[in-house]
Design a protein around this motif. Structure first.
Motif, PDB file in Angstrom:
ATOM      1  N   LYS A   1       0.820  -1.207   0.000  1.00  0.00           N
ATOM      2  CA  LYS A   1       0.000   0.000   0.000  1.00  0.00           C
ATOM      3  C   LYS A   1       0.855   1.257   0.000  1.00  0.00           C
ATOM      4  CE  LYS A   1      -3.674   2.333   2.611  1.00  0.00           C
ATOM      5  NZ  LYS A   1      -4.601   2.238   3.766  1.00  0.00           N
ATOM      6  N   TYR A   2       1.916   1.264   0.820  1.00  0.00           N
ATOM      7  CA  TYR A   2       2.699   2.492   0.962  1.00  0.00           C
ATOM      8  C   TYR A   2       3.964   2.507   0.107  1.00  0.00           C
ATOM      9  CZ  TYR A   2      -0.586   3.721   4.531  1.00  0.00           C
ATOM     10  OH  TYR A   2      -1.758   4.026   5.176  1.00  0.00           O
ATOM     11  N   PHE A   3       4.212   1.447  -0.631  1.00  0.00           N
ATOM     12  CA  PHE A   3       5.290   1.435  -1.602  1.00  0.00           C
ATOM     13  C   PHE A   3       4.743   1.653  -3.013  1.00  0.00           C
ATOM     14  CE2 PHE A   3       8.195  -0.928  -4.484  1.00  0.00           C
ATOM     15  CZ  PHE A   3       9.335  -0.166  -4.288  1.00  0.00           C
ATOM     16  N   LEU A   4       3.724   0.907  -3.373  1.00  0.00           N
ATOM     17  CA  LEU A   4       3.127   1.054  -4.701  1.00  0.00           C
ATOM     18  C   LEU A   4       2.122   2.196  -4.762  1.00  0.00           C
ATOM     19  CD1 LEU A   4       2.466  -2.676  -5.670  1.00  0.00           C
ATOM     20  CD2 LEU A   4       4.349  -1.206  -6.423  1.00  0.00           C
ATOM     21  N   GLY A   5       1.459   2.492  -3.638  1.00  0.00           N
ATOM     22  CA  GLY A   5       0.446   3.546  -3.622  1.00  0.00           C
ATOM     23  C   GLY A   5      -0.956   2.984  -3.634  1.00  0.00           C
ATOM     24  N   THR A   6      -1.904   3.878  -3.614  1.00  0.00           N
ATOM     25  CA  THR A   6      -3.319   3.482  -3.569  1.00  0.00           C
ATOM     26  C   THR A   6      -4.107   4.031  -4.754  1.00  0.00           C
ATOM     27  OG1 THR A   6      -3.763   5.390  -2.135  1.00  0.00           O
ATOM     28  CG2 THR A   6      -3.332   3.282  -1.057  1.00  0.00           C
ATOM     29  N   SER A   7      -3.418   4.531  -5.763  1.00  0.00           N
ATOM     30  CA  SER A   7      -4.113   5.053  -6.941  1.00  0.00           C
ATOM     31  C   SER A   7      -4.611   3.903  -7.804  1.00  0.00           C
ATOM     32  CB  SER A   7      -3.166   5.939  -7.762  1.00  0.00           C
ATOM     33  OG  SER A   7      -2.127   5.153  -8.316  1.00  0.00           O
ATOM     34  N   THR A   8      -5.415   4.229  -8.805  1.00  0.00           N
ATOM     35  CA  THR A   8      -5.878   3.202  -9.736  1.00  0.00           C
ATOM     36  C   THR A   8      -4.712   2.607 -10.512  1.00  0.00           C
ATOM     37  OG1 THR A   8      -6.336   4.936 -11.379  1.00  0.00           O
ATOM     38  CG2 THR A   8      -8.166   4.233  -9.970  1.00  0.00           C
ATOM     39  N   ILE A   9      -3.638   3.375 -10.680  1.00  0.00           N
ATOM     40  CA  ILE A   9      -2.453   2.869 -11.372  1.00  0.00           C
ATOM     41  C   ILE A   9      -1.813   1.746 -10.568  1.00  0.00           C
ATOM     42  CG2 ILE A   9      -0.162   3.476 -12.231  1.00  0.00           C
ATOM     43  CD1 ILE A   9      -1.162   6.317 -12.629  1.00  0.00           C
ATOM     44  N   ALA A  10      -1.767   1.900  -9.255  1.00  0.00           N
ATOM     45  CA  ALA A  10      -1.145   0.898  -8.394  1.00  0.00           C
ATOM     46  C   ALA A  10      -1.832  -0.453  -8.516  1.00  0.00           C
ATOM     47  CB  ALA A  10      -1.155   1.367  -6.946  1.00  0.00           C
ATOM     48  N   ALA A  11      -3.118  -0.431  -8.836  1.00  0.00           N
ATOM     49  CA  ALA A  11      -3.857  -1.685  -8.993  1.00  0.00           C
ATOM     50  C   ALA A  11      -3.323  -2.500 -10.162  1.00  0.00           C
ATOM     51  CB  ALA A  11      -5.343  -1.396  -9.177  1.00  0.00           C
ATOM     52  N   ASP A  12      -2.665  -1.854 -11.117  1.00  0.00           N
ATOM     53  CA  ASP A  12      -2.076  -2.537 -12.269  1.00  0.00           C
ATOM     54  C   ASP A  12      -0.589  -2.805 -12.087  1.00  0.00           C
ATOM     55  OD1 ASP A  12      -4.293  -2.934 -13.827  1.00  0.00           O
ATOM     56  OD2 ASP A  12      -4.106  -1.052 -14.914  1.00  0.00           O
ATOM     57  N   CYS A  13      -0.102  -2.641 -10.858  1.00  0.00           N
ATOM     58  CA  CYS A  13       1.306  -2.893 -10.562  1.00  0.00           C
ATOM     59  C   CYS A  13       1.447  -4.172  -9.742  1.00  0.00           C
ATOM     60  CB  CYS A  13       1.899  -1.730  -9.769  1.00  0.00           C
ATOM     61  SG  CYS A  13       1.971  -0.170 -10.665  1.00  0.00           S
ATOM     62  N   LYS A  14       2.523  -4.872  -9.991  1.00  0.00           N
ATOM     63  CA  LYS A  14       2.791  -6.094  -9.234  1.00  0.00           C
ATOM     64  C   LYS A  14       4.266  -6.166  -8.880  1.00  0.00           C
ATOM     65  CE  LYS A  14       2.372 -11.133  -9.288  1.00  0.00           C
ATOM     66  NZ  LYS A  14       1.933 -12.322 -10.050  1.00  0.00           N
ATOM     67  N   ILE A  15       4.548  -6.454  -7.608  1.00  0.00           N
ATOM     68  CA  ILE A  15       5.915  -6.692  -7.165  1.00  0.00           C
ATOM     69  C   ILE A  15       6.240  -8.147  -7.490  1.00  0.00           C
ATOM     70  CG2 ILE A  15       7.508  -6.715  -5.219  1.00  0.00           C
ATOM     71  CD1 ILE A  15       5.742  -4.622  -3.877  1.00  0.00           C
ATOM     72  N   LEU A  16       7.183  -8.367  -8.382  1.00  0.00           N
ATOM     73  CA  LEU A  16       7.456  -9.707  -8.892  1.00  0.00           C
ATOM     74  C   LEU A  16       8.247 -10.570  -7.909  1.00  0.00           C
ATOM     75  CD1 LEU A  16       8.324  -8.810 -12.595  1.00  0.00           C
ATOM     76  CD2 LEU A  16       6.111  -9.398 -11.600  1.00  0.00           C
ATOM     77  N   ASN A  17       8.945  -9.951  -6.992  1.00  0.00           N
ATOM     78  CA  ASN A  17       9.754 -10.712  -6.030  1.00  0.00           C
ATOM     79  C   ASN A  17       9.478 -10.277  -4.599  1.00  0.00           C
ATOM     80  OD1 ASN A  17      10.946  -8.201  -6.516  1.00  0.00           O
ATOM     81  ND2 ASN A  17      13.018  -8.941  -6.108  1.00  0.00           N
ATOM     82  N   LEU A  18       8.208 -10.197  -4.265  1.00  0.00           N
ATOM     83  CA  LEU A  18       7.812  -9.735  -2.927  1.00  0.00           C
ATOM     84  C   LEU A  18       8.394 -10.616  -1.825  1.00  0.00           C
ATOM     85  CD1 LEU A  18       6.134  -7.706  -1.293  1.00  0.00           C
ATOM     86  CD2 LEU A  18       4.166  -9.221  -1.567  1.00  0.00           C
ATOM     87  N   ASP A  19       8.596 -11.906  -2.100  1.00  0.00           N
ATOM     88  CA  ASP A  19       9.129 -12.809  -1.087  1.00  0.00           C
ATOM     89  C   ASP A  19      10.551 -12.431  -0.671  1.00  0.00           C
ATOM     90  OD1 ASP A  19       6.809 -14.251  -1.075  1.00  0.00           O
ATOM     91  OD2 ASP A  19       7.523 -15.823  -2.429  1.00  0.00           O
ATOM     92  N   ASP A  20      11.247 -11.675  -1.517  1.00  0.00           N
ATOM     93  CA  ASP A  20      12.619 -11.269  -1.193  1.00  0.00           C
ATOM     94  C   ASP A  20      12.670 -10.085  -0.226  1.00  0.00           C
ATOM     95  OD1 ASP A  20      13.807 -13.205  -2.810  1.00  0.00           O
ATOM     96  OD2 ASP A  20      13.652 -11.931  -4.597  1.00  0.00           O
ATOM     97  N   VAL A  21      11.543  -9.424  -0.027  1.00  0.00           N
ATOM     98  CA  VAL A  21      11.492  -8.253   0.846  1.00  0.00           C
ATOM     99  C   VAL A  21      11.296  -8.711   2.294  1.00  0.00           C
ATOM    100  CG1 VAL A  21      10.364  -6.054   1.342  1.00  0.00           C
ATOM    101  CG2 VAL A  21      10.491  -6.892  -1.017  1.00  0.00           C
ATOM    102  N   LYS A  22      12.234  -8.324   3.155  1.00  0.00           N
ATOM    103  CA  LYS A  22      12.143  -8.671   4.564  1.00  0.00           C
ATOM    104  C   LYS A  22      11.520  -7.508   5.323  1.00  0.00           C
ATOM    105  CE  LYS A  22      16.124 -11.756   4.375  1.00  0.00           C
ATOM    106  NZ  LYS A  22      17.447 -12.115   4.959  1.00  0.00           N
ATOM    107  N   MET A  23      10.526  -7.818   6.149  1.00  0.00           N
ATOM    108  CA  MET A  23       9.779  -6.782   6.858  1.00  0.00           C
ATOM    109  C   MET A  23       9.730  -7.102   8.347  1.00  0.00           C
ATOM    110  SD  MET A  23       6.577  -6.817   4.209  1.00  0.00           S
ATOM    111  CE  MET A  23       6.882  -7.205   2.492  1.00  0.00           C
TER     112      MET A  23
END
Length: 351
Positions: A122-144
């Motif tokens: 939500k806070y990296f890609l955003g909440t606009s309608t554009i963000a809905a068409d975005c995908k993080i391809l390697n989300l599993d690599d992100v440590k949180m």
């Protein structure tokens, strides 16, 4: 009050007619063997190449640019040259990364991976309608991780975060340097109209106060098909009209009013020149604000609230915010984030 600070890049790429050739060679610091396939790009732009079989790279680099040169290779530490035209690039030695172990955490993380991923997207890609068409391809690599004591959620990634933006037609490679979500802890106690679950004596909740991330980015085209390119160009131009990039360019050149922006103070529209003073220097603009908070409306009637931590900010002559956290956004522009980000070398077709 929720703030969003977008510090994606501190530099801006600008096309000029007289380009200089930027060339060099990339090697391993220990073995001195050449490294082929390394990414060499100008931060925040679509300008870059891959090193050849001999570790060499070569491409045009315009004069007077202030954008950093980034050299990145899997398994090696990323190198940045803030002034590449002044640097010796004849032999760039990349240092291999040591195996990194996760630090031992004193305060256990109470949040699930799923919950943290939702906040991160939500806070990296955003909440606009554009963000809905975005995908993080390697989300599993992100440590949180979320720290319940400090209320701080952080994220890191040892490799570039790959974002496929199907709306704008970009594949974005994003090197995340810093990501922080600051939450405020609130305590609820039983009282009139307040019933806590399972007869709990208190209930803790966290509310987001500030979001911040920083990194370097490289843009590549998803498709070169003419039909798709035409669609992407149209969408990019539409986005630019309401983008943060356009706002800072107009601000630096003292053209906010000419570009259709309306500034408000104390609920009334005000004359921009009475509240914002722009002093244009050789390579940047020093911008002074009379007050520390303003709503501003763009030509499409989108509202963004601006918050200043000082009386002045610095924006370079091409529209790059060089003041970091000194200026904060809440509202429309804050919601665009990486999903609504354009490369800094973007040239709009604008009237």
């Amino acid at each position: 009050m929720r703030f969003f600070i977008l510090a994606i890049s501190l530099f801006f790429f600008h096309h000029l007619c007289n380009a200089q050739i930027l060339k060099g060679r990339v090697v391993d610091s220990l073995t001195q063997e050449v490294i082929s396939g390394a990414s060499v790009y100008i931060d925040g732009t679509s300008k870059g190449v891959i090193t050849d079989l001999d570790g060499n790279f070569r491409f045009d680099y315009p004069e007077n640019v202030k954008s950093a040169l980034v050299i990145r290779m899997m398994g090696y530490k990323t190198i940045r040259f803030s002034k590449p035209l002044e640097a010796d690039l004849s032999k760039i030695a990349l240092v291999q990364k040591a195996d990194e172990l996760d630090p031992v955490m004193i305060n256990p993380d109470p949040w699930s991976r799923k919950k943290k991923e939702q906040y991160f997207k939500k806070y990296f890609l955003g909440t606009s309608t554009i963000a809905a068409d975005c995908k993080i391809l390697n989300l599993d690599d992100v440590k949180m991780r979320f720290n319940p004591v400090t209320g701080l959620m952080t994220a890191r990634c040892n490799k570039p975060i790959m974002v496929r933006n199907k709306h704008l037609g970009y594949l974005i490679s994003y090197d995340l340097i810093d990501f922080e979500l600051q939450f405020e802890k609130r305590i609820l106690r039983p009282g009139p109209g307040i019933i806590l679950p399972d007869n709990a004596s208190v209930l803790e909740s966290f509310h987001l106060e500030e979001a911040y991330f920083l990194g370097s980015s490289f843009f590549q085209e998803l498709s070169n098909k003419p039909s798709r390119r035409k669609k992407y160009v149209r969408r990019r131009n539409n986005l630019y009209k309401v983008s943060e990039l356009r706002f800072f360019r107009a601000l630096a050149t003292d053209q906010l009013q000419d570009k259709g922006y309306v500034l408000y103070y104390d609920k009334f529209a005000v004359d921009i020149k009475d509240h914002i003073r722009v002093k244009q220097l050789k390579t940047c603009s020093v911008i002074g604000f009379r007050h520390d908070q303003y709503p501003i409306i763009d030509a499409k009637n989108n509202r963004t609230d601006i918050y200043l931590s000082g009386e002045q900010i610095i924006v370079d002559q091409h529209g790059n915010n060089l003041s970091g956290k000194a200026i904060k956004f809440n509202g429309f522009m804050a919601e665009l984030r990486v999903g609504g980000m354009l490369p800094l070398d973007f040239k709009p077709e604008e009237n």
